[in-house]
Design a protein around this motif. Sequence first.
Motif, PDB file in Angstrom:
ATOM      1  N   ASN A  54      -0.986 -70.420  44.867  1.00 40.60           N
ATOM      2  CA  ASN A  54      -0.577 -69.538  45.967  1.00 40.60           C
ATOM      3  C   ASN A  54      -1.770 -68.905  46.683  1.00 40.60           C
ATOM      4  OD1 ASN A  54       2.068 -70.088  45.378  1.00 40.60           O
ATOM      5  ND2 ASN A  54       2.525 -68.107  44.435  1.00 40.60           N
ATOM      6  N   TYR A 101      -0.386 -65.820  48.886  1.00 37.21           N
ATOM      7  CA  TYR A 101       0.998 -65.984  49.352  1.00 37.21           C
ATOM      8  C   TYR A 101       1.925 -65.523  48.227  1.00 37.21           C
ATOM      9  CZ  TYR A 101      -1.088 -68.699  53.106  1.00 37.21           C
ATOM     10  OH  TYR A 101      -1.828 -69.098  54.188  1.00 37.21           O
ATOM     11  N   TYR A 102       2.202 -64.213  48.226  1.00 36.89           N
ATOM     12  CA  TYR A 102       2.845 -63.598  47.073  1.00 36.89           C
ATOM     13  C   TYR A 102       4.311 -63.989  46.916  1.00 36.89           C
ATOM     14  CZ  TYR A 102       4.352 -60.308  50.718  1.00 36.89           C
ATOM     15  OH  TYR A 102       4.865 -59.750  51.861  1.00 36.89           O
ATOM     16  N   ARG A 103       4.942 -64.528  47.957  1.00 36.17           N
ATOM     17  CA  ARG A 103       6.337 -64.978  47.838  1.00 36.17           C
ATOM     18  C   ARG A 103       6.437 -66.487  47.650  1.00 36.17           C
ATOM     19  NH1 ARG A 103       9.916 -62.681  52.550  1.00 36.17           N
ATOM     20  NH2 ARG A 103      11.583 -63.213  51.070  1.00 36.17           N
ATOM     21  N   GLY A 104       5.304 -67.161  47.607  1.00 35.92           N
ATOM     22  CA  GLY A 104       5.313 -68.593  47.380  1.00 35.92           C
ATOM     23  C   GLY A 104       5.691 -69.421  48.583  1.00 35.92           C
ATOM     24  N   ASP A 105       5.713 -68.811  49.780  1.00 35.35           N
ATOM     25  CA  ASP A 105       5.983 -69.557  51.010  1.00 35.35           C
ATOM     26  C   ASP A 105       4.781 -69.420  51.940  1.00 35.35           C
ATOM     27  OD1 ASP A 105       6.151 -67.032  52.227  1.00 35.35           O
ATOM     28  OD2 ASP A 105       8.337 -66.982  52.115  1.00 35.35           O
TER      29      ASP A 105
END
Length: 200
Positions: free
Chosen positions: A99, A126-130
Amino acid sequence: MRHYTKRGSLGFETLRAHRFDQTGYAWALDAYTDLWEGAYANIRYQRAPAARLFPANSGRIEIYQALGNGWEAALADDVLGFDGRVNIYGITLGKYGGNWYVQLRHQNIVTADSHSNGQRLMARYYYRGDADSYLEGTINRGRSDDPLSLSGGRSRSGGGSVSWVRYWSDNWGTKASASFSRDGQDARERGVSVGLYRRW
């Protein structure tokens, strides 16, 4: 605002800046488009009719190329239409891992009377993985060889920033940033900014 297609996207931006007793406005078109396999380009045009805090006209083109194993390289040229033309040539090397995205960028800033260069290191999580929501930090430093500067023709500067970008829905997002900088004369500057994103 940004519109997405199969080949890329086209964005429209409005900008406002306030410094001491001056206020400046500008608008911009910012496009991304696919090129050949593993490559894409960013093309931008910006216009500031009053030309106070923004250049009257500015543009950029940057070409990105995937190198494999998460590595990416880019070449860029920014043109700023102040009273004297400014060209900013850039070369970038970046690495994706999980990420995280880490990028090192070198720039040469060239005018008719001076030459400067700078380096920037950026780390993005990218802490939400998107690809939409992330935390970002940067540090930078530079050197200017300006014959008109008060430091005998050479000065050094540095700074950094932190940013938080979050998309709250498929179409709406926000950005909050804080930055600081210091030049060779110990002049310090701090800034905060907020942005609202809309895409369709």
